[in-house]
Motif scaffolding. Structure first.
Motif, PDB file in Angstrom:
ATOM      1  N   LYS A   1      29.393  81.956  19.786  1.00  0.00           N
ATOM      2  CA  LYS A   1      28.604  82.912  19.008  1.00  0.00           C
ATOM      3  C   LYS A   1      28.453  82.443  17.561  1.00  0.00           C
ATOM      4  O   LYS A   1      27.429  82.692  16.936  1.00  0.00           O
ATOM      5  CB  LYS A   1      29.228  84.304  19.070  1.00  0.00           C
ATOM      6  CG  LYS A   1      29.039  84.962  20.422  1.00  0.00           C
ATOM      7  CD  LYS A   1      29.589  86.378  20.421  1.00  0.00           C
ATOM      8  CE  LYS A   1      29.275  87.092  21.718  1.00  0.00           C
ATOM      9  NZ  LYS A   1      29.812  88.465  21.723  1.00  0.00           N
ATOM     10  N   ALA A   2      29.454  81.766  17.054  1.00  0.00           N
ATOM     11  CA  ALA A   2      29.353  81.185  15.712  1.00  0.00           C
ATOM     12  C   ALA A   2      28.484  79.936  15.800  1.00  0.00           C
ATOM     13  O   ALA A   2      28.479  79.241  16.812  1.00  0.00           O
ATOM     14  CB  ALA A   2      30.741  80.823  15.181  1.00  0.00           C
ATOM     15  N   HIS A   3      27.748  79.656  14.742  1.00  0.00           N
ATOM     16  CA  HIS A   3      26.851  78.505  14.745  1.00  0.00           C
ATOM     17  C   HIS A   3      27.619  77.221  14.436  1.00  0.00           C
ATOM     18  O   HIS A   3      28.239  77.083  13.390  1.00  0.00           O
ATOM     19  CB  HIS A   3      25.726  78.687  13.719  1.00  0.00           C
ATOM     20  CG  HIS A   3      24.743  77.571  13.744  1.00  0.00           C
ATOM     21  ND1 HIS A   3      23.659  77.569  14.592  1.00  0.00           N
ATOM     22  CD2 HIS A   3      24.697  76.404  13.071  1.00  0.00           C
ATOM     23  CE1 HIS A   3      22.980  76.449  14.414  1.00  0.00           C
ATOM     24  NE2 HIS A   3      23.589  75.724  13.497  1.00  0.00           N
ATOM     25  N   PHE A   4      27.551  76.289  15.383  1.00  0.00           N
ATOM     26  CA  PHE A   4      28.029  74.926  15.209  1.00  0.00           C
ATOM     27  C   PHE A   4      26.880  74.033  15.651  1.00  0.00           C
ATOM     28  O   PHE A   4      26.310  74.242  16.723  1.00  0.00           O
ATOM     29  CB  PHE A   4      29.255  74.632  16.084  1.00  0.00           C
ATOM     30  CG  PHE A   4      30.471  75.449  15.752  1.00  0.00           C
ATOM     31  CD1 PHE A   4      31.348  75.031  14.765  1.00  0.00           C
ATOM     32  CD2 PHE A   4      30.733  76.628  16.427  1.00  0.00           C
ATOM     33  CE1 PHE A   4      32.482  75.769  14.461  1.00  0.00           C
ATOM     34  CE2 PHE A   4      31.855  77.380  16.132  1.00  0.00           C
ATOM     35  CZ  PHE A   4      32.737  76.955  15.145  1.00  0.00           C
ATOM     36  N   THR A   5      26.541  73.039  14.869  1.00  0.00           N
ATOM     37  CA  THR A   5      25.406  72.186  15.195  1.00  0.00           C
ATOM     38  C   THR A   5      25.719  71.228  16.335  1.00  0.00           C
ATOM     39  O   THR A   5      24.922  71.061  17.250  1.00  0.00           O
ATOM     40  CB  THR A   5      24.947  71.393  13.955  1.00  0.00           C
ATOM     41  OG1 THR A   5      24.592  72.340  12.939  1.00  0.00           O
ATOM     42  CG2 THR A   5      23.751  70.514  14.261  1.00  0.00           C
ATOM     43  N   ALA A   6      26.877  70.597  16.297  1.00  0.00           N
ATOM     44  CA  ALA A   6      27.231  69.576  17.278  1.00  0.00           C
ATOM     45  C   ALA A   6      28.589  69.869  17.886  1.00  0.00           C
ATOM     46  O   ALA A   6      29.424  70.550  17.266  1.00  0.00           O
ATOM     47  CB  ALA A   6      27.234  68.194  16.625  1.00  0.00           C
TER      48      ALA A   6
END
Length: 112
Positions: free
Chosen positions: A45-50
């Protein structure tokens, strides 16, 4: 959350998705362009790109949710594939980490 990220908008409820599993930290939903009879995306749910940007706890939550999805979708016993595409050259098209849970047919290579 990132306003221009499709998956962040799905998490926020601004874009509809066929959700199959949700916890406090992850969301799993059917891919809109399935590549196998079962094709579910599991995202933090948290934004992580990679994939390498995730902390170990979040990575564990994603993997645990992927296995839960495989069991719930009835593909755990026969087998399934987990795929993380990372970066443009790795085939990543949405730059929010996501795990593809694929199954429902033989995924051996070469096919046949």
């Amino acid at each position: 959350m990132t306003a221009d990220c499709l998956f962040c908008r799905i998490v926020a409820g601004g874009v509809p998705a066929r959700v199959v599993h949700e916890t406090d930290t992850v969301l799993a939903f059917h891919d809109i362009t399935p590549q196998a009879p079962t094709h579910v995306l599991v995202i933090p749910k948290a934004h992580f790109t990679a994939v390498g940007d995730m902390d170990p706890a979040t990575a564990g939550d994603v993997l645990q949710a992927a296995h839960h999805v495989a069991k719930a979708e009835g593909i755990a016993e026969d087998g399934y594939r987990l795929v993380f595409n990372t970066g443009r050259d790795g085939g990543q098209t949405v730059f929010h980490v996501h795990c593809h849970v694929l199954g429902g047919r033989s995924l051996t290579w070469p096919p046949g």
